[in-house]
Design an enzyme around this catalytic site. Structure first.
Site, PDB file in Angstrom:
ATOM      1  CD1 TRP A 113      -1.872  -1.946   2.226  1.00 20.57           C
ATOM      2  CD2 TRP A 113      -3.198  -1.459  -0.401  1.00 20.57           C
ATOM      3  NE1 TRP A 113      -2.910  -3.287   1.985  1.00 20.57           N
ATOM      4  CE2 TRP A 113      -3.500  -2.249   0.147  1.00 20.57           C
ATOM      5  CE3 TRP A 113      -3.357  -0.796  -0.756  1.00 20.57           C
ATOM      6  CZ2 TRP A 113      -4.327  -3.638  -0.104  1.00 20.57           C
ATOM      7  CZ3 TRP A 113      -4.484  -1.299  -1.319  1.00 20.57           C
ATOM      8  CH2 TRP A 113      -4.996  -2.771  -1.707  1.00 20.57           C
ATOM      9  CG  ASP A 180      -3.013   4.497   4.135  1.00 25.32           C
ATOM     10  OD1 ASP A 180      -4.207   3.826   4.875  1.00 25.32           O
ATOM     11  OD2 ASP A 180      -2.572   3.307   2.720  1.00 25.32           O
ATOM     12  CE  LYS A 204      -8.685  -2.786   4.150  1.00 21.87           C
ATOM     13  NZ  LYS A 204      -7.759  -2.256   3.238  1.00 21.87           N
TER      14      LYS A 204
END
Ligand SMILES: *Cc1c(COP(=O)(O)O)cnc(C)c1O
Length: 368
Positions: A113, A180, A204
């Site tokens: 990511w 993030d 999530k």
């Protein structure tokens, strides 16, 4: 009793959902969301057919934003947005708003990511990758690095969902911090006010896929010459209270339900204690076992995504089957790291971790 409750009681089989995302949410959130799809607040209307400019939906958006501020204990300098597009859109939206083509931003590369965020930032300006754990299979969090003073910001991924590492300490760099937090948002107490911008895809730890949470200090904005497309400019979303266009109304509504649940559970500090307990139980079982090994350096182990493998790979499939016979689902590792990954997000109960731990111990005692 609502239709949804009847269905759950009669037909839902007992599963322990360790999926990495989209992932488990509290059962009471599902129940209330289901009831609201049929009849929202006794209006005779579904939440899905309510105009986003109605007082009822504006109240949803406002309560969601104010609960984020309350739970994260945000100061007056920080604003909250709910935006479309998933965390991946933030990979580009952040540099589009904050990075001039002549300037450089610093990034930490701690996994897939992070590297996707780096790739997008390069479209807008210079990128200085100040540290990377790539050569170590992303199995640790780098500590020995410096961020140049003139870097416009320092970007990092607080929890690396695929590899199972997590920044335990927030680096103090002097530059605006951009994070993030998709896979550990609301899971542990941090000084959220020390960040310039935080973003997280909801799916999530916060709600359904389709919405992003963005927490930002607006003082960072408006410093670039670049024209920014209307939908990409944070300032427009701030001015319109996350209602620049039709927001993802249902996703925001389910986030609100999850935030209310989190507050009822005692907030972030209380959920963090539960998360510590769940992760400790599972890591201990892995460490005590002779069949299984943890993937990453102990000091950097994630409380959210526990990545481990079985030493004899031929036992991988038999273990997955055995675990699944106990109702344990979603523990197959990401294709890039293999092995197993058990995601222990906020809504996962300790009892599910106990079932997985028992499966590990039983399997070890009598291998298939
Ligand atoms: C899942 C995830 C993403 C991607 O989220 P999308 O909403 O699918 O774009 C980005 N960063 C992290 C840390 C993630 O866990």
């Amino acid at each position: 009793m609502s239709g949804a409750t009847v269905l759950n009681n009669k037909e839902a089989k007992k599963v322990h959902n360790f999926n990495a995302g989209p992932s488990i949410l509290p059962k009471e959130v599902f129940e209330e969301a289901a009831a609201s799809v049929l009849n929202y607040q006794d209006m005779g209307l579904s939440i899905l057919e309510l105009g986003h400019r109605t007082p009822e939906f504006i109240a949803v958006m406002e309560e969601a934003r104010s609960l984020v501020k309350e739970l994260m204990q945000l100061d007056q300098q920080h604003e909250v947005l709910f935006l479309h597009g998933g965390a991946s859109t933030q990979f580009m939206q952040v540099p589009m708003n904050l990075l001039d083509s002549k300037d450089a931003a610093a990034y930490a590369d701690t996994g897939v990511w992070s590297s996707k965020a780096i790739k997008e930032a390069k479209l807008f300006g210079k990128v200085d990758v100040v540290c990377s754990s790539k050569d170590g299979n992303y199995g640790f969090i780098p500590t020995d690095f410096a961020v140049p003073n003139d870097a416009k910001y320092f970007h990092f991924t607080t929890n690396n969902t695929i590899y199972g590492t997590q920044w335990k300490q927030i680096p103090k760099t002097g530059n605006p911090l951009i994070a993030d937090m998709s896979s550990d948002i609301f899971s542990r107490v941090l000084d959220f006010n020390s960040f310039g911008l935080i973003y997280a895809g909801a799916q999530k730890n916060m709600g359904p896929a389709g919405v992003n949470l963005v927490v930002l200090n607006p003082a960072l904005l408006g410093k670039l010459k670049r024209p920014i497309p209307t939908m990409m400019d944070y300032r427009n979303h701030l001015a319109e209270g996350s209602m620049l266009n039709t927001p993802p109304v249902f996703a925001v509504y389910v986030c609100l339900l999850t935030l209310r649940w989190l507050k009822k559970m005692g907030g972030i500090a209380a959920i963090e204690q539960r998360n510590i307990e769940k992760a400790a139980l599972l890591y201990q079982a892995i460490d005590e076992s002779t069949l299984f090994t943890g993937n990453v350096e102990k000091k950097d182990r994630s409380l959210m995504n526990v990545c481990f493998r079985i030493n004899d790979e031929s036992l991988e499939k038999p273990f997955l089957d055995f675990a699944s016979s106990k109702g344990v689902i979603g523990i197959k590792g990401h294709r890039l790291s293999g092995g197993f990954r058990a995601s222990l997000y906020n809504a996962l109960p300790l009892s599910s971790v106990e079932v997985l731990v028992a499966a590990i111990k039983t399997f070890e005692a009598v291998p298939a």
